[in-house]
Design an enzyme around this catalytic site. Structure first.
Site, mmCIF file in Angstrom:
data_model
loop_
_atom_site.group_PDB
_atom_site.id
_atom_site.type_symbol
_atom_site.label_atom_id
_atom_site.label_comp_id
_atom_site.label_asym_id
_atom_site.label_seq_id
_atom_site.Cartn_x
_atom_site.Cartn_y
_atom_site.Cartn_z
ATOM 1 N N ALA A 57 0.798 -1.236 0.000
ATOM 2 C CA ALA A 57 0.000 0.000 0.000
ATOM 3 C C ALA A 57 0.835 1.294 0.000
ATOM 4 C CB ALA A 57 -0.980 -0.042 1.167
ATOM 5 N N ASP A 246 -3.952 -2.758 3.856
ATOM 6 C CA ASP A 246 -4.229 -1.987 2.631
ATOM 7 C C ASP A 246 -5.290 -0.927 2.843
ATOM 8 O OD1 ASP A 246 -2.954 -4.598 1.635
ATOM 9 O OD2 ASP A 246 -2.834 -3.181 -0.026
HETATM 10 O O1 MRU Z 1 -1.058 -7.363 -3.335
HETATM 11 P P1 MRU Z 1 0.026 -6.661 -2.577
HETATM 12 O O2 MRU Z 1 1.331 -7.368 -2.624
HETATM 13 O O3 MRU Z 1 0.119 -5.210 -2.948
HETATM 14 O O4 MRU Z 1 -0.493 -6.714 -1.062
HETATM 15 C C1 MRU Z 1 0.288 -6.112 -0.075
HETATM 16 C C2 MRU Z 1 -0.226 -6.308 1.287
HETATM 17 O O5 MRU Z 1 -1.253 -6.919 1.508
HETATM 18 C C3 MRU Z 1 0.530 -5.632 2.391
HETATM 19 O O6 MRU Z 1 0.412 -6.356 3.585
HETATM 20 C C4 MRU Z 1 -0.033 -4.224 2.601
HETATM 21 O O7 MRU Z 1 -0.107 -3.522 1.403
HETATM 22 C C5 MRU Z 1 0.763 -3.449 3.583
HETATM 23 S S1 MRU Z 1 2.305 -2.928 2.953
HETATM 24 C C6 MRU Z 1 3.073 -2.033 4.161
#
Ligand code: MRU
Length: 364
Positions: A57, A246
């Protein structure tokens, strides 16, 4: 002899002013290959976010801030209204890359607010402001992760076993990560944590990214399949769970990588504290509950074919592949932000810890 660069020596996202490009590490190639991509067009930036070449995110937010600045830089007009119209078009386009991580919309709205506040400025000046702010969003992400690290470490004790899911590490932010920030800080202070990383099916962010960056940093990290967490907890090897997120809804429900809610349910069963690390830019008080969060659905091939020489499921079989799930706020011990730790009745707790300039961004 020059020391070989490790993964943590690279910037997750960067702005190359000279070439008018967003520079990212192509995360789909990790851990096998560290390849930097220079993305110049809006289509390239959109695709990189969509394909998870840049992901996590906060990193998506940082990339979007740089991306919308690059779009603005290309706009050829001196007329404010015409500039705003083209800016909004680019903003809507980038916003359509992925639906769940609120940092994408947060960053684009943040940049847009500056544009809307400057109707009497020249387009050149507005572009300068956007350039400055694209850098500021990234710098702020770094400071935020540092503070999450400090606030998180206070909740942990030396020698603890800590489970994490997906990658909320440096590769998901500009530096330090969110869930990993207390781990990195603990390592500096001799906490000797034992970190356990869920591999995180289907895209393996835990195996390919979290295990990679923590192992590169010399941490004690052990990789496990997603269905092995209960066995570790049963043996008393996990004292805390730290995950990223997210989007955090106003009631404290949290959307994070698919599988997170299963880990939270397990943690509750084994009476293990379950913490979510969330920069304030991931908290969305305009989304009332987790049920209001749009969950991204992704291609079936990510489950059936991506990591296999031959497809491992019958051709044409129906596939369920949501990228995220929602963890009920009742399962969350605390939400660690840069401003402190929210807990209990989250609606009230957020109002207590978040400063006015953050709360002002929300309508309610
Ligand atoms: O699909 P992604 O790899 O973007 O998902 C990322 C996550 O679920 C993370 O845990 C979240 O974005 C937090 S990142 C600090």
């Amino acid at each position: 002899m020059e020391k070989k660069m490790g993964i943590l020596d690279y910037e997750t996202v960067a702005l190359d002013d000279e070439n008018s490009a967003l520079v990212i590490i192509d995360q789909t190639l990790l851990p096998g290959e560290i390849k930097l991509l220079k993305l110049k067009t809006q289509k390239e930036i959109w695709t990189a976010i969509r394909k998870l070449q840049v992901r996590g995110a906060p990193a998506i937010g940082d990339a979007a801030a740089i991306g919308i600045y690059l779009a603005a830089k290309e706009i050829q007009t001196d007329n404010y209204e015409e500039f705003v119209a083209q800016f909004n078009k680019a903003k809507d386009y980038l916003a359509s890359a992925r639906p769940t991580a609120v940092n994408l919309f947060w960053a684009l709205d943040h940049m847009a607010r500056l544009v809307y506040q400057l109707p009497n400025s020249s387009v050149e000046d507005i572009k300068r402001v956007l350039r400055y702010e694209a850098g500021a969003v990234k710098a702020d992400d770094i400071r935020t992760c540092q503070r999450i690290g400090e606030n998180g470490l206070k909740l942990l004790q030396p020698g603890w076993g800590i489970l994490t899911h997906c990658n909320a590490g440096q590769l998901a932010t500009a530096k330090y990560g969110t869930a990993t920030a207390p781990m990195y800080l603990g390592q500096q202070q001799g906490y000797n944590f034992k970190i356990y990383a869920d591999e995180t099916r289907p895209l393996l962010q835990g195996a390919r990214l979290t295990a990679f960056e923590l192992y590169s940093a010399g941490m004690d990290v052990t990789l496990l399949c997603d269905n092995m967490a209960a066995s570790l907890m049963q043996q008393g090897k996990i004292q805390a769970v730290l995950v990223g997120c997210d989007r955090v809804a106003a009631n404290g429900d949290v959307a994070n990588k698919i599988g997170t809610s299963a880990v939270a349910i397990l943690a509750k069963h084994y009476k293990i504290p379950f913490y979510v690390c969330a920069p304030s830019s991931t908290i969305d008080l305009d989304t009332p509950t987790g049920a209001d969060i749009v969950i991204e659905q992704r291609a079936p091939e990510e489950v059936t074919a991506m990591w296999y020489k031959e497809p491992m499921a019958p051709a044409g079989v129906k596939v369920y592949n949501p990228a995220f799930d929602v963890t009920d706020h009742k399962l969350i011990t605390g939400i660690i932000t840069e401003y402190g730790v929210a807990s209990g009745y989250y609606k009230r707790s957020f109002r207590k810890i978040l400063p006015p300039h953050v709360l002002d961004n929300f309508s309610k």
